[in-house]
Scaffold this active site. Structure first.
Site, PDB file in Angstrom:
ATOM      1  N   THR A  79       0.807  -1.218   0.000  1.00 31.63           N
ATOM      2  CA  THR A  79       0.000   0.000   0.000  1.00 31.63           C
ATOM      3  C   THR A  79       0.843   1.273   0.000  1.00 31.63           C
ATOM      4  O   THR A  79       0.460   2.281  -0.591  1.00 31.63           O
ATOM      5  CB  THR A  79      -0.938   0.003   1.219  1.00 31.63           C
ATOM      6  OG1 THR A  79      -1.793  -1.139   1.150  1.00 31.63           O
ATOM      7  CG2 THR A  79      -1.775   1.264   1.274  1.00 31.63           C
ATOM      8  N   ASP A 149       1.205  -6.935  -4.373  1.00 28.12           N
ATOM      9  CA  ASP A 149       0.405  -6.919  -3.156  1.00 28.12           C
ATOM     10  C   ASP A 149       0.922  -8.068  -2.295  1.00 28.12           C
ATOM     11  O   ASP A 149       1.230  -9.147  -2.805  1.00 28.12           O
ATOM     12  CB  ASP A 149      -1.075  -7.131  -3.489  1.00 28.12           C
ATOM     13  CG  ASP A 149      -1.957  -7.006  -2.266  1.00 28.12           C
ATOM     14  OD1 ASP A 149      -1.918  -7.934  -1.423  1.00 28.12           O
ATOM     15  OD2 ASP A 149      -2.686  -6.016  -2.152  1.00 28.12           O
ATOM     16  N   SER A 150       1.034  -7.846  -1.001  1.00 29.43           N
ATOM     17  CA  SER A 150       1.652  -8.869  -0.158  1.00 29.43           C
ATOM     18  C   SER A 150       0.883 -10.182  -0.157  1.00 29.43           C
ATOM     19  O   SER A 150       1.444 -11.235   0.146  1.00 29.43           O
ATOM     20  CB  SER A 150       1.814  -8.354   1.276  1.00 29.43           C
ATOM     21  OG  SER A 150       0.565  -8.181   1.908  1.00 29.43           O
ATOM     22  N   SER A 151      -0.399 -10.158  -0.506  1.00 33.66           N
ATOM     23  CA  SER A 151      -1.171 -11.392  -0.578  1.00 33.66           C
ATOM     24  C   SER A 151      -0.658 -12.302  -1.693  1.00 33.66           C
ATOM     25  O   SER A 151      -0.934 -13.511  -1.688  1.00 33.66           O
ATOM     26  CB  SER A 151      -2.650 -11.076  -0.815  1.00 33.66           C
ATOM     27  OG  SER A 151      -3.175 -10.297   0.244  1.00 33.66           O
ATOM     28  N   THR A 181       1.085  -5.065   4.290  1.00 27.97           N
ATOM     29  CA  THR A 181       0.893  -5.469   5.686  1.00 27.97           C
ATOM     30  C   THR A 181       0.259  -6.842   5.858  1.00 27.97           C
ATOM     31  O   THR A 181       0.443  -7.478   6.886  1.00 27.97           O
ATOM     32  CB  THR A 181       0.014  -4.438   6.427  1.00 27.97           C
ATOM     33  OG1 THR A 181      -1.263  -4.357   5.777  1.00 27.97           O
ATOM     34  CG2 THR A 181       0.665  -3.069   6.432  1.00 27.97           C
ATOM     35  N   ASP A 182      -0.489  -7.325   4.852  1.00 27.06           N
ATOM     36  CA  ASP A 182      -1.270  -8.543   5.047  1.00 27.06           C
ATOM     37  C   ASP A 182      -0.414  -9.754   5.393  1.00 27.06           C
ATOM     38  O   ASP A 182      -0.808 -10.574   6.229  1.00 27.06           O
ATOM     39  CB  ASP A 182      -2.107  -8.846   3.802  1.00 27.06           C
ATOM     40  CG  ASP A 182      -3.278  -7.892   3.651  1.00 27.06           C
ATOM     41  OD1 ASP A 182      -3.587  -7.177   4.631  1.00 27.06           O
ATOM     42  OD2 ASP A 182      -3.885  -7.848   2.567  1.00 27.06           O
TER      43      ASP A 182
END
Length: 659
Positions: A79, A149-151, A181-182
């Protein structure tokens, strides 16, 4: 920037005779049975990481007397670097660099404009505003080609990050990873295991709100992470969020909306950033081996999380534990309890561990630990399940990935590693109740009585004031018995004296290898700098102590060079001009390049030939010096020897050139 600096203290203080050195190791679980190593703090307040001083000339000389540290930021995505386009947050290659460059709190452009690009980097560095400690943190941003994206991150991404840190390890004082952050808690846990014998800070951070937004938390998070990485020798993988630095394998994400989205339920923060910066030096975890930093990149992917619930069926558990699954984190009730009256479940678990599966027991509770004292928990222990203590699910899962990836280990060794506190991820027993305390020292008792000290805080103040110079004196004198005694009394061997020099700084300048080895094995840092900006490794070089140089180099010791590539050459040329073969040999033993050039393009061999120093010439040629290199006047060492009529030297150089 080349040609503008007159002093880079990490190397150039050799000329004025001050230096110091050390290694960041660990003195934690294996030696003391505790989950933390010995403290790493200064007597009164934490001293910042002092590295290189820079004196600038040209359009602005107001930056003289500043000191620098170097940090590398690895931008993996998340993010923090996004911006809104058509009401959707997106990323764009190169956007983050421009964004940071325009933010005064993150970049002093007046200073940064004077810097040349670092080796391997396309853009010139960024510079934080100078801190109250007088330290200027210079940092580069390495942006990954695919921002994720960390996912979407996986084990391959962990390996890439770890190998990038290894690639740039010798060039920087610390590292920051920008990450979503995820899954940040998984990455910070995984890297804590993969980065073996880590001696420098590696800090993950990110944001809940993108950096360009008005109320973004990313600005403070990024600045704080870079600040800590550039000021303090915290040899851990850590996670920084909302003014707190946590141990990386102790964190869990607890909120998707709050700026305080991470918590460390069973372990306090390592750093709290407020008006004053509070560093919990006594809580740092440092390995106690004499091995150098390395990356373990083979991580097992066939692992999983099995969360028990009332009424779970035998078939479900059996299906989960079947091959190719090799390791499982079993999340149990309360203090590690399972349904002990379910003989069918226990038998399935026993069968799985019997064929070599690693299963670690982890509580479903946010806080607390797995206890073997309940009958329902003991049944799992008897079935071969390893109690995980207060480990987080993220740390447990990545620990399985790490241990199972070490194919060279036997099954017994893997089980033993799973029980061990490898990186401070679990809490083991504290100090032995019969161990000595400060008050057991007759000397400290006498001081306490004389000063009429009564409270424990006052006793602690006496310790902080007296122990550092006493331990430094013992290290300098080679008094190993006194060092052991101070440590038994609760003294911290990493404490610094009034000059910021630790016992390892003093010992590195002596011939007593046993004292140096003892300090290294107790977690004393080879990267901590004294008030003059020097490390213990540099002190060992300054004093030409070859045995100590080789020992510290074995543990990962190295000098950090800035873009001022001629600083090393200047020192080596000076040594050659003084016919100081021992100094040349010391730098060579430290792994430095004997072909380094000074500001006039001279190599040490040029200077040795000019002075007709046969010993230095012979040594330099044996150390790989190249007679064909030219200075700024286009002269080689061979040509200089010919012009001076040095027939013996000419013959020697011609022989090397031909071969």
């Amino acid at each position: 920037m080349e040609g503008q600096s007159s002093s880079v203290l990490q190397i150039s203080t050799l000329a004025v005779g001050r230096g110091a050195g050390g290694r960041a190791g660990t003195a934690g679980s294996h030696g003391s049975g505790s989950d933390v190593g010995g403290p790493l703090r200064a007597p009164i307040r934490p001293k910042p990481l002092r590295v290189r001083s820079r004196k600038l000339s040209g359009k602005d000389s107001s930056f003289a007397e500043e000191t620098e540290s170097r940090v590398l930021v690895l931008y993996a995505g998340g993010t923090i670097g996004m911006y809104k386009e058509n009401d959707v947050y997106v990323v764009r290659p190169g956007y983050f660099h421009k964004l940071v460059r325009a933010m005064p709190m993150l970049n002093d452009e007046e200073y940064a404009s004077l810097l040349d690009p670092s080796p391997g980097m396309e853009e010139r560095p960024f510079a934080l505003p100078i801190s109250q400690e007088g330290v200027r943190v210079i940092y580069d941003i390495h942006e990954y080609k695919v921002l994720k994206d960390s996912s979407n991150l996986n084990i391959t991404d962990w390996v890439e990050m770890a190998e990038d840190i290894s690639r740039y390890y010798r060039r920087y004082d610390g590292f920051v990873i920008l990450h979503g952050t995820d899954t940040m808690a998984y990455t910070s846990s995984a890297l804590s295991y993969m980065l073996e014998n880590l001696g420098k800070p590696v800090i993950l951070t990110g944001a809940q709100v993108p950096l360009p937004e008005l109320r973004s938390d990313g600005r403070d998070n990024l600045q704080g992470a870079i600040y800590i990485a550039g000021h303090f020798v915290i040899p851990e993988v850590a996670l920084y969020f909302n003014d707190k630095l946590y141990r990386g394998n102790r964190v869990v994400k607890v909120s998707s909306e709050s700026f305080s989205c991470f918590d460390s339920p069973n372990f306090p923060p390592l750093v709290k950033m407020a008006v004053n910066i509070e560093v919990a030096w006594e809580s740092l975890f440092r390995p106690n081996s004499l091995e150098s930093f390395r990356v373990h990149s083979s991580m097992e992917s066939h692992v999983g999380l099995l969360r028990l619930f009332p009424g779970i069926t035998k078939e479900a558990v059996q299906a989960f534990l079947n091959p190719p699954m090799r390791g499982v984190v079993m999340q149990t009730f309360g203090a590690g309890n399972g349904p002990d009256d379910r003989k069918d479940l226990i038998e399935v678990v026993r069968e799985a561990t019997g064929r070599g599966m690693l299963i670690i027991n982890c509580t479903q509770c946010a806080r607390g630990t797995v206890s073997p004292f309940y009958r329902t928990g003991k049944s799992l222990l008897e079935a071969g399940v390893i109690p995980g203590g207060d480990i987080t699910p993220e740390a447990a899962l990545t620990k399985l990935c790490y241990i199972l990836g070490k194919e060279e280990l036997s099954q017994e060794e893997k089980l033993a590693r799973l029980r061990c506190n490898l990186r401070g991820e679990i809490k083991l027993g504290g100090r032995h109740k019969d161990s000595m305390t400060l008050k057991d020292s007759e000397f400290i008792r006498a001081v306490v009585d004389t000063l009429n000290v009564t409270s424990s805080q006052e006793v602690k103040a006496v310790q902080d004031a007296l122990f550092p110079p006493l331990m430094c004196a013992a290290a300098k004198n080679g008094d190993l018995a006194s060092l052991k005694y101070y440590r038994e009394c609760g003294g911290d061997l990493s404490l610094a004296d009034y000059d910021g020099r630790t016992p390892l700084h003093l010992a590195a300048g002596t011939k007593n290898v046993k004292v140096v080895e003892y300090l290294l094995e107790r977690g004393c840092s080879i990267y901590v700098k004294d008030s003059f900006g020097n490390s213990p490794f540099f002190d060992s070089i300054r004093t030409k102590n070859l045995e100590v140089i080789k020992l510290i180099k074995k543990t990962g010791g190295h000098l950090i060079h800035t873009s001022h590539q001629h600083e090393l050459g200047t020192i080596l040329c000076h040594a050659a001009a003084l016919d100081d073969r021992d100094m040349l040999e010391a730098f060579f033993a430290a792994g430095e390049d004997m072909n380094a050039k000074d500001y006039c393009g001279n190599t040490p061999l040029h200077m040795a030939v000019l002075k007709n120093s046969k010993e230095c010439i012979d040594f330099l040629l044996e150390a790989g010096a190249d007679p064909s290199l030219k200075d700024h006047c286009n002269n080689t060492a061979l040509r200089i020897a010919e012009e001076k009529g040095l027939e013996g030297v000419v013959h020697r150089l011609e022989k090397v050139t031909v071969s």
